[in-house]
Design a protein around this motif. Sequence first.
Motif, PDB file in Angstrom:
ATOM      1  N   SER A 296       6.641 -28.207 -20.880  1.00  0.00           N
ATOM      2  CA  SER A 296       7.873 -27.583 -20.376  1.00  0.00           C
ATOM      3  C   SER A 296       7.632 -26.174 -19.823  1.00  0.00           C
ATOM      4  O   SER A 296       8.318 -25.738 -18.906  1.00  0.00           O
ATOM      5  CB  SER A 296       8.913 -27.521 -21.486  1.00  0.00           C
ATOM      6  N   ASP A 297       6.634 -25.446 -20.359  1.00  0.00           N
ATOM      7  CA  ASP A 297       6.369 -24.088 -19.871  1.00  0.00           C
ATOM      8  C   ASP A 297       5.378 -24.075 -18.706  1.00  0.00           C
ATOM      9  O   ASP A 297       4.986 -23.016 -18.238  1.00  0.00           O
ATOM     10  CB  ASP A 297       5.862 -23.201 -21.011  1.00  0.00           C
ATOM     11  N   GLY A 298       4.947 -25.244 -18.232  1.00  0.00           N
ATOM     12  CA  GLY A 298       4.071 -25.311 -17.066  1.00  0.00           C
ATOM     13  C   GLY A 298       2.595 -25.417 -17.385  1.00  0.00           C
ATOM     14  O   GLY A 298       1.790 -25.637 -16.497  1.00  0.00           O
ATOM     15  N   THR A 299       2.224 -25.266 -18.652  1.00  0.00           N
ATOM     16  CA  THR A 299       0.816 -25.394 -19.023  1.00  0.00           C
ATOM     17  C   THR A 299       0.495 -26.858 -19.306  1.00  0.00           C
ATOM     18  O   THR A 299       1.378 -27.666 -19.531  1.00  0.00           O
ATOM     19  CB  THR A 299       0.496 -24.544 -20.270  1.00  0.00           C
ATOM     20  N   TYR A 300      -0.785 -27.170 -19.295  1.00  0.00           N
ATOM     21  CA  TYR A 300      -1.220 -28.540 -19.570  1.00  0.00           C
ATOM     22  C   TYR A 300      -1.717 -28.654 -21.004  1.00  0.00           C
ATOM     23  O   TYR A 300      -2.327 -27.732 -21.533  1.00  0.00           O
ATOM     24  CB  TYR A 300      -2.338 -28.936 -18.603  1.00  0.00           C
TER      25      TYR A 300
ATOM     26  N   PRO B 251      -0.951 -25.135 -27.282  1.00  0.00           N
ATOM     27  CA  PRO B 251      -1.581 -23.936 -27.852  1.00  0.00           C
ATOM     28  C   PRO B 251      -0.859 -22.637 -27.508  1.00  0.00           C
ATOM     29  O   PRO B 251      -0.939 -21.669 -28.251  1.00  0.00           O
ATOM     30  CB  PRO B 251      -2.997 -23.947 -27.266  1.00  0.00           C
ATOM     31  N   THR B 252      -0.140 -22.565 -26.393  1.00  0.00           N
ATOM     32  CA  THR B 252       0.517 -21.316 -26.013  1.00  0.00           C
ATOM     33  C   THR B 252       1.857 -21.134 -26.709  1.00  0.00           C
ATOM     34  O   THR B 252       2.173 -20.061 -27.193  1.00  0.00           O
ATOM     35  CB  THR B 252       0.725 -21.247 -24.491  1.00  0.00           C
ATOM     36  N   THR B 253       2.668 -22.202 -26.777  1.00  0.00           N
ATOM     37  CA  THR B 253       4.002 -22.070 -27.382  1.00  0.00           C
ATOM     38  C   THR B 253       4.038 -22.534 -28.828  1.00  0.00           C
ATOM     39  O   THR B 253       4.929 -22.147 -29.571  1.00  0.00           O
ATOM     40  CB  THR B 253       5.037 -22.879 -26.582  1.00  0.00           C
TER      41      THR B 253
END
Length: 49
Positions: free
Chosen positions: A31-35, A43-45
């Motif tokens: 959803s935030d654009g990362t894969y 890992p980011t959110t």
Amino acid sequence: MAVPKRRVSHTRAAKRRTHYKIKLARPVKDSDGTYKMPHHVNPTTGEYK
């Protein structure tokens, strides 16, 4: 009773087995654009789904 008449050859068995392939998991866009990999935590959110 059904019994094979003769043994299946290596070539014939290999031809039948060619369709049993492992599919590699593809990264999906979150959803935030990362894969991320499917069924893994982002890992980011830090969210799972």
